[in-house]
Design a protein around this motif. Sequence first.
Motif, PDB file in Angstrom:
ATOM      1  N   TRP A  61      99.389  31.148  35.337  1.00 58.70           N
ATOM      2  CA  TRP A  61      99.906  29.842  35.734  1.00 58.70           C
ATOM      3  C   TRP A  61      99.136  29.277  36.916  1.00 58.70           C
ATOM      4  N   ARG A  64      95.918  27.823  35.787  1.00 60.70           N
ATOM      5  CA  ARG A  64      96.105  26.566  35.057  1.00 60.70           C
ATOM      6  C   ARG A  64      96.361  25.402  36.003  1.00 60.70           C
ATOM      7  N   THR A  65      97.112  25.648  37.082  1.00 62.30           N
ATOM      8  CA  THR A  65      97.353  24.574  38.051  1.00 62.30           C
ATOM      9  C   THR A  65      96.046  24.164  38.726  1.00 62.30           C
ATOM     10  N   ILE A 160     100.333  23.128  30.848  1.00 63.56           N
ATOM     11  CA  ILE A 160     101.656  23.653  31.188  1.00 63.56           C
ATOM     12  C   ILE A 160     102.114  24.657  30.132  1.00 63.56           C
ATOM     13  N   CYS A 161     101.973  24.273  28.874  1.00 63.80           N
ATOM     14  CA  CYS A 161     102.591  25.030  27.780  1.00 63.80           C
ATOM     15  C   CYS A 161     101.645  25.996  27.065  1.00 63.80           C
ATOM     16  N   VAL A 195     107.818  27.104  29.200  1.00 61.65           N
ATOM     17  CA  VAL A 195     107.004  28.207  29.735  1.00 61.65           C
ATOM     18  C   VAL A 195     107.670  29.550  29.465  1.00 61.65           C
ATOM     19  N   ALA A 201     105.068  31.176  35.879  1.00 61.17           N
ATOM     20  CA  ALA A 201     105.453  29.762  35.799  1.00 61.17           C
ATOM     21  C   ALA A 201     106.948  29.589  36.031  1.00 61.17           C
ATOM     22  N   VAL A 208     106.445  23.263  37.749  1.00 66.52           N
ATOM     23  CA  VAL A 208     106.413  22.982  36.314  1.00 66.52           C
ATOM     24  C   VAL A 208     107.067  21.633  36.046  1.00 66.52           C
ATOM     25  N   PHE A 211     104.892  18.759  37.258  1.00 68.28           N
ATOM     26  CA  PHE A 211     103.765  18.531  36.351  1.00 68.28           C
ATOM     27  C   PHE A 211     104.213  17.797  35.097  1.00 68.28           C
ATOM     28  N   VAL A 212     105.380  18.161  34.563  1.00 63.99           N
ATOM     29  CA  VAL A 212     105.893  17.479  33.367  1.00 63.99           C
ATOM     30  C   VAL A 212     106.172  16.012  33.675  1.00 63.99           C
TER      31      VAL A 212
END
Length: 235
Positions: A61, A64-65, A160-161, A195, A201, A208, A211-212
């Motif tokens: 995670w 990814r961020t 995110i996913c 997640v 995450a 999370v 970000f969404v």
Amino acid sequence: MVIDSEQEFQVEISAIGKTNHKNLVQLLGFCNEGQRWLLVYEYMSNGSLASYLFGNSRPRWYRRTQIAFGTARGLAYLHEECSNQIIHCDIKPQNILLDDSLTTRISDFGLAKLLKTDQTRTVTAISGTKGYVAPEWFKSKPVTVKVDIYSFGMLLLELICCRKSFDQDAKDENQMILADWAYDCYEERRMYMLVQEDEEAIQDIERVEKFVIIAVWCIQDDPLLRPTIRESHRC
């Protein structure tokens, strides 16, 4: 990188040749002899984000961020810091490369639009890749940097996913279209569903959710309702 269209070759040279940013690929040289055109970029040892994100193992995670932040910084440079504003027009995982330290590098400027100093929009034929193309492309309206914002929003949901924007093999048909599913999870306060089995995450569920929210903001149908890339990055 071999280019099959002379127009794409010239656009890519014009766009990337004038840039210098740690989150963009560096053009080392080119050749345009005969009927083939060749661009030489620095070697990206970790390949594309698509391979990294949709492979056999889920990337951490935190990593990814950082990829999301790096992509946003690269777009901010193209949109706001270049002498001429550049619309990339094809932001997607395949065009995000990762170097040996997994630093984000935006690549492939063959579809990019270079705006004049006093220009903020342009009229052009549909560009981009299905699933990442902003709605205004289909309405014969002038396009702005907000088309990149839309694509970034879709990319952010995938980060995110750890899944593609459309998955016909999803367990539940309500999860097939990622943007719709993510919005439903937000509305129903079930962010953890996005997640699942990602403990890192889940431990950072507030980010999370943030970000969404940013991703949903970026993929509004009306480009005027989308944020600038800096506004999304500051959230």
